[in-house]
Each structure stands twice: as structure tokens, then as C-alpha cells.
Scaffold this motif. Structure first.
Motif, PDB file in Angstrom:
ATOM      1  N   GLN A 167       0.197  15.158  40.442  1.00  0.00           N
ATOM      2  CA  GLN A 167      -0.115  15.751  41.718  1.00  0.00           C
ATOM      3  C   GLN A 167      -0.092  17.379  41.608  1.00  0.00           C
ATOM      4  OE1 GLN A 167      -0.474  13.994  44.706  1.00  0.00           O
ATOM      5  NE2 GLN A 167      -1.358  15.834  45.360  1.00  0.00           N
ATOM      6  N   GLU A 168       0.800  17.856  40.750  1.00  0.00           N
ATOM      7  CA  GLU A 168       1.122  19.569  40.559  1.00  0.00           C
ATOM      8  C   GLU A 168      -0.494  19.814  40.115  1.00  0.00           C
ATOM      9  OE1 GLU A 168       4.014  21.936  38.038  1.00  0.00           O
ATOM     10  OE2 GLU A 168       5.066  20.532  39.189  1.00  0.00           O
ATOM     11  N   LYS A 169      -1.085  19.173  39.136  1.00  0.00           N
ATOM     12  CA  LYS A 169      -2.239  19.811  38.534  1.00  0.00           C
ATOM     13  C   LYS A 169      -3.507  19.584  39.421  1.00  0.00           C
ATOM     14  CE  LYS A 169      -5.157  19.137  34.601  1.00  0.00           C
ATOM     15  NZ  LYS A 169      -5.484  18.472  33.459  1.00  0.00           N
ATOM     16  N   HIS A 170      -3.506  18.448  40.164  1.00  0.00           N
ATOM     17  CA  HIS A 170      -4.362  18.207  41.328  1.00  0.00           C
ATOM     18  C   HIS A 170      -4.282  19.306  42.525  1.00  0.00           C
ATOM     19  CE1 HIS A 170      -6.970  16.345  44.346  1.00  0.00           C
ATOM     20  NE2 HIS A 170      -5.949  16.240  44.963  1.00  0.00           N
ATOM     21  N   ASN A 171      -3.117  19.668  42.967  1.00  0.00           N
ATOM     22  CA  ASN A 171      -3.027  20.878  43.822  1.00  0.00           C
ATOM     23  C   ASN A 171      -3.517  21.987  43.295  1.00  0.00           C
ATOM     24  OD1 ASN A 171      -1.695  18.481  45.428  1.00  0.00           O
ATOM     25  ND2 ASN A 171       0.545  19.464  45.438  1.00  0.00           N
TER      26      ASN A 171
ATOM     27  N   GLY B 205      -6.232  38.904  49.715  1.00  0.00           N
ATOM     28  CA  GLY B 205      -6.166  38.526  48.425  1.00  0.00           C
ATOM     29  C   GLY B 205      -6.096  37.063  48.209  1.00  0.00           C
ATOM     30  N   LYS B 206      -6.142  36.577  47.155  1.00  0.00           N
ATOM     31  CA  LYS B 206      -5.911  35.259  46.637  1.00  0.00           C
ATOM     32  C   LYS B 206      -4.580  34.534  47.456  1.00  0.00           C
ATOM     33  CE  LYS B 206      -9.195  35.319  42.854  1.00  0.00           C
ATOM     34  NZ  LYS B 206      -9.290  34.584  41.765  1.00  0.00           N
ATOM     35  N   PHE B 207      -4.743  33.253  47.537  1.00  0.00           N
ATOM     36  CA  PHE B 207      -3.824  32.317  48.255  1.00  0.00           C
ATOM     37  C   PHE B 207      -2.666  32.197  47.154  1.00  0.00           C
ATOM     38  CE2 PHE B 207      -7.383  31.026  50.770  1.00  0.00           C
ATOM     39  CZ  PHE B 207      -6.962  31.856  51.857  1.00  0.00           C
ATOM     40  N   ASP B 208      -1.360  32.148  47.427  1.00  0.00           N
ATOM     41  CA  ASP B 208      -0.543  31.793  46.350  1.00  0.00           C
ATOM     42  C   ASP B 208      -0.039  30.443  46.447  1.00  0.00           C
ATOM     43  OD1 ASP B 208      -0.029  34.518  45.421  1.00  0.00           O
ATOM     44  OD2 ASP B 208       1.725  34.862  47.047  1.00  0.00           O
ATOM     45  N   SER B 209      -0.275  29.699  47.514  1.00  0.00           N
ATOM     46  CA  SER B 209      -0.145  28.176  47.549  1.00  0.00           C
ATOM     47  C   SER B 209      -1.088  27.743  48.955  1.00  0.00           C
ATOM     48  CB  SER B 209       1.420  28.020  47.833  1.00  0.00           C
ATOM     49  OG  SER B 209       1.720  28.280  49.322  1.00  0.00           O
ATOM     50  N   LEU B 210      -1.189  26.510  48.783  1.00  0.00           N
ATOM     51  CA  LEU B 210      -1.779  25.818  50.086  1.00  0.00           C
ATOM     52  C   LEU B 210      -1.407  25.934  51.219  1.00  0.00           C
ATOM     53  CD1 LEU B 210      -3.182  22.654  47.892  1.00  0.00           C
ATOM     54  CD2 LEU B 210      -4.677  24.724  48.747  1.00  0.00           C
ATOM     55  N   ASP B 211      -0.003  26.238  51.278  1.00  0.00           N
ATOM     56  CA  ASP B 211       0.561  26.455  52.634  1.00  0.00           C
ATOM     57  C   ASP B 211       0.114  27.607  53.259  1.00  0.00           C
ATOM     58  OD1 ASP B 211       2.562  24.332  52.651  1.00  0.00           O
ATOM     59  OD2 ASP B 211       3.874  25.403  51.325  1.00  0.00           O
ATOM     60  N   ILE B 212      -0.350  28.498  52.784  1.00  0.00           N
ATOM     61  CA  ILE B 212      -0.874  29.766  53.403  1.00  0.00           C
ATOM     62  C   ILE B 212      -2.106  29.525  54.516  1.00  0.00           C
ATOM     63  CG2 ILE B 212      -2.125  32.043  53.167  1.00  0.00           C
ATOM     64  CD1 ILE B 212      -0.454  32.478  50.572  1.00  0.00           C
ATOM     65  N   LEU B 213      -2.647  28.339  54.136  1.00  0.00           N
ATOM     66  CA  LEU B 213      -3.797  27.895  54.906  1.00  0.00           C
ATOM     67  C   LEU B 213      -3.279  27.671  56.592  1.00  0.00           C
ATOM     68  CD1 LEU B 213      -5.685  25.411  52.701  1.00  0.00           C
ATOM     69  CD2 LEU B 213      -6.390  27.518  53.336  1.00  0.00           C
ATOM     70  N   LYS B 214      -1.917  27.364  56.484  1.00  0.00           N
ATOM     71  CA  LYS B 214      -1.314  27.091  57.735  1.00  0.00           C
ATOM     72  C   LYS B 214      -1.316  28.147  58.880  1.00  0.00           C
ATOM     73  CE  LYS B 214       2.137  23.554  56.101  1.00  0.00           C
ATOM     74  NZ  LYS B 214       3.482  23.350  56.035  1.00  0.00           N
TER      75      LYS B 214
ATOM     76  N   PHE C  79      -4.793  22.017  58.637  1.00  0.00           N
ATOM     77  CA  PHE C  79      -4.054  21.814  57.675  1.00  0.00           C
ATOM     78  C   PHE C  79      -3.824  20.326  57.177  1.00  0.00           C
ATOM     79  CE2 PHE C  79      -0.288  21.655  54.913  1.00  0.00           C
ATOM     80  CZ  PHE C  79      -0.729  22.420  54.009  1.00  0.00           C
ATOM     81  N   ASN C  80      -3.439  19.663  58.027  1.00  0.00           N
ATOM     82  CA  ASN C  80      -3.213  18.314  58.136  1.00  0.00           C
ATOM     83  C   ASN C  80      -4.174  17.376  57.533  1.00  0.00           C
ATOM     84  OD1 ASN C  80      -0.372  18.412  58.594  1.00  0.00           O
ATOM     85  ND2 ASN C  80      -0.792  18.062  60.799  1.00  0.00           N
TER      86      ASN C  80
ATOM     87  N   THR D 262      -7.368  14.762  53.307  1.00  0.00           N
ATOM     88  CA  THR D 262      -8.705  14.588  52.699  1.00  0.00           C
ATOM     89  C   THR D 262      -8.660  14.554  51.450  1.00  0.00           C
ATOM     90  OG1 THR D 262      -9.934  15.154  54.768  1.00  0.00           O
ATOM     91  CG2 THR D 262     -11.040  15.037  52.752  1.00  0.00           C
ATOM     92  N   HIS D 263      -7.920  15.800  50.744  1.00  0.00           N
ATOM     93  CA  HIS D 263      -7.839  16.112  49.400  1.00  0.00           C
ATOM     94  C   HIS D 263      -6.598  15.463  48.761  1.00  0.00           C
ATOM     95  CE1 HIS D 263     -11.495  18.471  49.665  1.00  0.00           C
ATOM     96  NE2 HIS D 263     -11.045  18.782  50.874  1.00  0.00           N
ATOM     97  N   GLN D 264      -5.978  14.642  49.493  1.00  0.00           N
ATOM     98  CA  GLN D 264      -4.749  14.195  48.535  1.00  0.00           C
ATOM     99  C   GLN D 264      -3.838  15.101  48.279  1.00  0.00           C
ATOM    100  OE1 GLN D 264      -6.335  11.197  46.112  1.00  0.00           O
ATOM    101  NE2 GLN D 264      -6.929   9.723  47.642  1.00  0.00           N
ATOM    102  N   VAL D 265      -3.635  16.109  48.923  1.00  0.00           N
ATOM    103  CA  VAL D 265      -2.506  17.146  48.460  1.00  0.00           C
ATOM    104  C   VAL D 265      -1.281  16.685  49.022  1.00  0.00           C
ATOM    105  CG1 VAL D 265      -1.987  19.479  48.799  1.00  0.00           C
ATOM    106  CG2 VAL D 265      -4.405  18.776  48.300  1.00  0.00           C
ATOM    107  N   VAL D 266      -0.195  16.817  48.243  1.00  0.00           N
ATOM    108  CA  VAL D 266       1.058  16.545  48.832  1.00  0.00           C
ATOM    109  C   VAL D 266       1.911  17.610  48.201  1.00  0.00           C
ATOM    110  CG1 VAL D 266       3.164  15.019  48.333  1.00  0.00           C
ATOM    111  CG2 VAL D 266       0.883  14.198  48.305  1.00  0.00           C
ATOM    112  N   LEU D 267       2.458  18.424  49.143  1.00  0.00           N
ATOM    113  CA  LEU D 267       3.438  19.471  48.961  1.00  0.00           C
ATOM    114  C   LEU D 267       4.873  19.305  48.681  1.00  0.00           C
ATOM    115  CD1 LEU D 267       1.429  22.097  50.960  1.00  0.00           C
ATOM    116  CD2 LEU D 267       1.192  21.792  48.674  1.00  0.00           C
TER     117      LEU D 267
END
Length: 75
Positions: free
Chosen positions: A4-8, A45-54, A64-65, A70-75
């Protein structure tokens, strides 16, 4: 997803490096959302994490949900 970590991290890299046209081709991202993500990234600048998309102003609350599901992201 096996790792999961690599996928994210791969999804985050894709969001951070894709140009406007490439962003539009990512499932769950339409033209307006792609423009907003791209513009936010150019300004801040670039996003540090996907949480910023919120927190991107103007994106629908449901984006975000939908994106993470869709991309099977689990934070």
C-alpha cells in the motif's frame, strides 16, 4: 494492493509530475479538476502527501473520496 505504501507513493508521484493533459487522463480527474490541481501545484509546489488534495480550494468535497476509492489509496 500488495504494498500500500509504495502504491500510494506511485499515485502521489503521478499527481506531482503529470502535465495538464496527463492529469485529465487519470481516472476520477476531469478537465476542471486537472486544471485546479495543476494550478495549485504550480503556485505552491509539489504535494507532500495525497491529503493535500482535500484542501485545494474549489475542488468538490466528494472528489477526494472518489479519487482514493478509484485508485485504491488507503491513508
Amino acid at each position: 494492493v500488495f504494498d500500500q505504501e509504495k502504491h500510494n507513493a506511485n499515485i502521489l508521484t503521478m499527481v506531482n509530475t503529470a502535465n495538464l493533459q496527463m492529469l485529465q487522463k487519470i481516472p476520477a480527474i476531469g478537465p476542471k479538476t486537472a486544471f485546479m490541481i495543476h494550478s495549485h501545484r504550480e503556485l505552491h509546489g509539489k504535494f507532500d502527501s495525497l491529503d493535500i488534495l482535500k484542501a485545494i480550494p474549489g475542488l468538490q468535497k466528494s472528489f477526494f473520496n472518489k479519487f482514493t476509492k478509484t485508485h485504491q489509496v488507503v491513508l
